[in-house]
Design a protein around this motif. Structure first.
Motif, PDB file in Angstrom:
ATOM      1  N   GLU A   4       0.807  -1.214   0.000  1.00  0.00           N
ATOM      2  CA  GLU A   4       0.000   0.000   0.000  1.00  0.00           C
ATOM      3  C   GLU A   4       0.841   1.266   0.000  1.00  0.00           C
ATOM      4  O   GLU A   4       0.348   2.325  -0.343  1.00  0.00           O
ATOM      5  N   SER A   5       2.103   1.196   0.382  1.00  0.00           N
ATOM      6  CA  SER A   5       2.938   2.393   0.419  1.00  0.00           C
ATOM      7  C   SER A   5       3.810   2.531  -0.830  1.00  0.00           C
ATOM      8  O   SER A   5       4.633   3.427  -0.896  1.00  0.00           O
ATOM      9  N   HIS A   7       4.537   3.073  -4.993  1.00  0.00           N
ATOM     10  CA  HIS A   7       4.046   3.820  -6.142  1.00  0.00           C
ATOM     11  C   HIS A   7       4.284   3.014  -7.409  1.00  0.00           C
ATOM     12  O   HIS A   7       5.149   2.152  -7.445  1.00  0.00           O
ATOM     13  N   LYS A  72       0.683  13.148 -10.050  1.00  0.00           N
ATOM     14  CA  LYS A  72       0.503  12.049  -9.107  1.00  0.00           C
ATOM     15  C   LYS A  72      -0.973  11.864  -8.803  1.00  0.00           C
ATOM     16  O   LYS A  72      -1.661  12.798  -8.390  1.00  0.00           O
ATOM     17  N   GLY A  77      -1.607   6.185  -6.056  1.00  0.00           N
ATOM     18  CA  GLY A  77      -0.155   6.126  -5.944  1.00  0.00           C
ATOM     19  C   GLY A  77       0.549   5.968  -7.275  1.00  0.00           C
ATOM     20  O   GLY A  77       1.611   5.359  -7.346  1.00  0.00           O
TER      21      GLY A  77
END
Length: 146
Positions: A4-5, A7, A72, A77
């Motif tokens: 989830e963190s 990109h 972005k 992400g």
């Protein structure tokens, strides 16, 4: 680092003709009008990725001329690198990813695209020498109205 963190990086090419119009594709999966582009492959350099994505979605060979913006998607992400491109060979061909094409003016871009994707094309058409840096939620661009 958890999933989830992380990109992902995408690239897009705003192909501009000699009349100053931009090429939009109509995506086959959702019917949206956008500049051709997609996810950069892990072992691929950025310029090769732009050329590949445009060729895969349009049938055109292009020369990326300038980075025009970095965008972005804050919800997903995804960081997109967008380049103004000049076509030099090939012919427009529908693909498994694109079902139609249009060469459009800036006003037509505003009418056809959701703001988060219209701004990429408008920034590329602006002629600005410095790349824009913008954030969006997939639809709405943060901090500006177009």
């Amino acid at each position: 680092m958890d999933q989830e963190s992380r990109h992902s990086v995408s690239v897009a090419g705003v192909v501009v003709d000699d009349q100053g119009r931009a090429l939009l594709i109509q995506r086959r999966d959702n019917g949206h009008w956008e500049a051709p582009g997609g996810i950069l492959e892990l072992d691929e350099d950025i310029i090769s990725g732009v050329r590949r994505e445009v060729r895969e979605e349009t049938g055109l060979d292009v020369e990326p001329e300038q980075l025009t913006g970095v965008y972005k998607n804050m919800k997903r992400g995804i960081v997109a690198l967008v380049f103004r491109c000049r076509p030099f060979s090939g012919s427009l061909t529908e693909t498994s990813e694109s079902q139609d094409f249009r060469w459009v003016t800036a006003e037509e871009v505003r009418a056809l695209c959701v703001p988060a994707f219209a701004i990429r094309v408008l920034d590329a058409l602006s002629g600005n020498d410095t790349p824009f840096i913008r954030e969006h939620d997939g639809v709405t661009v943060t901090g500006i109205n177009i």
